[in-house]
Write an enzyme that holds these catalytic residues in place. Structure first.
Site, PDB file in Angstrom:
ATOM      1  N   SER A 166      33.864 -15.919  18.536  1.00 29.74           N
ATOM      2  CA  SER A 166      35.168 -16.253  19.105  1.00 29.74           C
ATOM      3  C   SER A 166      35.714 -15.048  19.849  1.00 29.74           C
ATOM      4  O   SER A 166      35.342 -13.899  19.555  1.00 29.74           O
ATOM      5  CB  SER A 166      36.143 -16.649  17.987  1.00 29.74           C
ATOM      6  N   TYR A 177      40.717 -14.629  10.046  1.00 33.42           N
ATOM      7  CA  TYR A 177      39.788 -15.284  10.967  1.00 33.42           C
ATOM      8  C   TYR A 177      39.171 -14.258  11.918  1.00 33.42           C
ATOM      9  O   TYR A 177      37.950 -14.257  12.138  1.00 33.42           O
ATOM     10  CB  TYR A 177      40.515 -16.378  11.749  1.00 33.42           C
ATOM     11  N   LYS A 189      35.092 -13.247  12.384  1.00 34.73           N
ATOM     12  CA  LYS A 189      34.371 -13.307  13.647  1.00 34.73           C
ATOM     13  C   LYS A 189      33.901 -11.910  14.080  1.00 34.73           C
ATOM     14  O   LYS A 189      32.875 -11.778  14.743  1.00 34.73           O
ATOM     15  CB  LYS A 189      35.233 -13.959  14.722  1.00 34.73           C
TER      16      LYS A 189
END
Length: 244
Positions: free
Chosen positions: A136, A149, A153
């Protein structure tokens, strides 16, 4: 550019919807034999009705041992797409331990586990392979309310580079694709409010969000021999967001 995977077997995780589903469909169009893995059996069944040639495996990838058991006899895999992912968003001060565990279990541990299974098989056959991890833009920039998050990633990118270094001499390539907001059904819903979308769009030089096929095309290219000199790369598909 014509790409064919005739004679190759591919494993795609998170295959039941969104980007993963479209990757499966495109790989089959490119003549790959595809094994589709996802937690939701009903969605996998609908995918198989659309693409009857695939093999489906309903599986909760957060369970390390169940994953190893379920994938132990799937046969040779030449291409792997680690697409399964989870997002739990919110202020850092409100993050719960269970949130951290769930995010790392799916976004990082499951990727490592499945990759290990596939790489061991490739090594046992002395076969070349190509692996693409779905990362991402959140690995490359800070995003509000994405702290854990972003951390997962970032781990995906670091793992990609290290695995590429380790297995390049065996002709096993490992790359990542790092999308911005992509207009899947969930993406359209989550970014439908202009108050939410406009600040992000202003940071994207192309002034739009990505379409699913734009991620799928990047994944298919990196899986293919057309990218035979590319490994250890984390490719932003983000309209220039991280470059400006």
């Amino acid at each position: 550019m014509e790409i064919t995977f005739k004679g190759k077997r591919a494993l795609v995780t998170g295959a039941s919807q969104g980007i993963g589903r479209e990757i499966v469909i495109q790989l089959v169009k490119c003549q790959a034999e595809v094994v589709a893995v996802a937690r939701n059996k009903e969605l996998l069944d609908t995918l198989q009705k659309e693409v009857p040639s695939i093999r489906t495996i309903p599986l909760d990838l957060s369970d390390w041992n169940a994953t190893r058991e379920a994938l132990s006899n799937i046969g040779p895999i030449d291409l792997l797409v680690n697409n399964a992912g989870l997002a739990i968003l919110g202020p850092l001060t409100e993050v719960k331990e269970d949130d951290v565990n769930r995010l790392f279990d799916i976004n990082v541990k499951a990727m490592i586990n499945v990759t290990q299974i596939v790489v061991k098989n490739l090594l046992s056959r002395n076969a070349p392979g190509s692996i693409v991890n779905l990362s991402s833009q959140a690995s490359l920039v800070g995003l509000l309310d994405h702290s854990v998050y972003c951390a997962t990633k970032g781990a995906v990118d670091a793992f990609t580079r290290a695995a590429a270094l380790e297995y390049g001499p065996k002709n096993i390539r490992v790359n990542a694709v790092n999308p911005t907001v992509i207009l899947t059904d969930m993406g359209r819903l989550g970014w439908s409010d202009p108050k939410v979308a406009d600040p992000m769009l202003q940071k994207i030089p192309l002034r739009r969000f990505g379409e699913v096929h734009e991620v799928v095309d990047a994944v298919v290219y990196l899986l293919s021999n057309k990218s035979s000199m590319i490994t250890g790369t984390c490719l932003p598909v983000d309209g220039g967001y991280v470059a400006t």
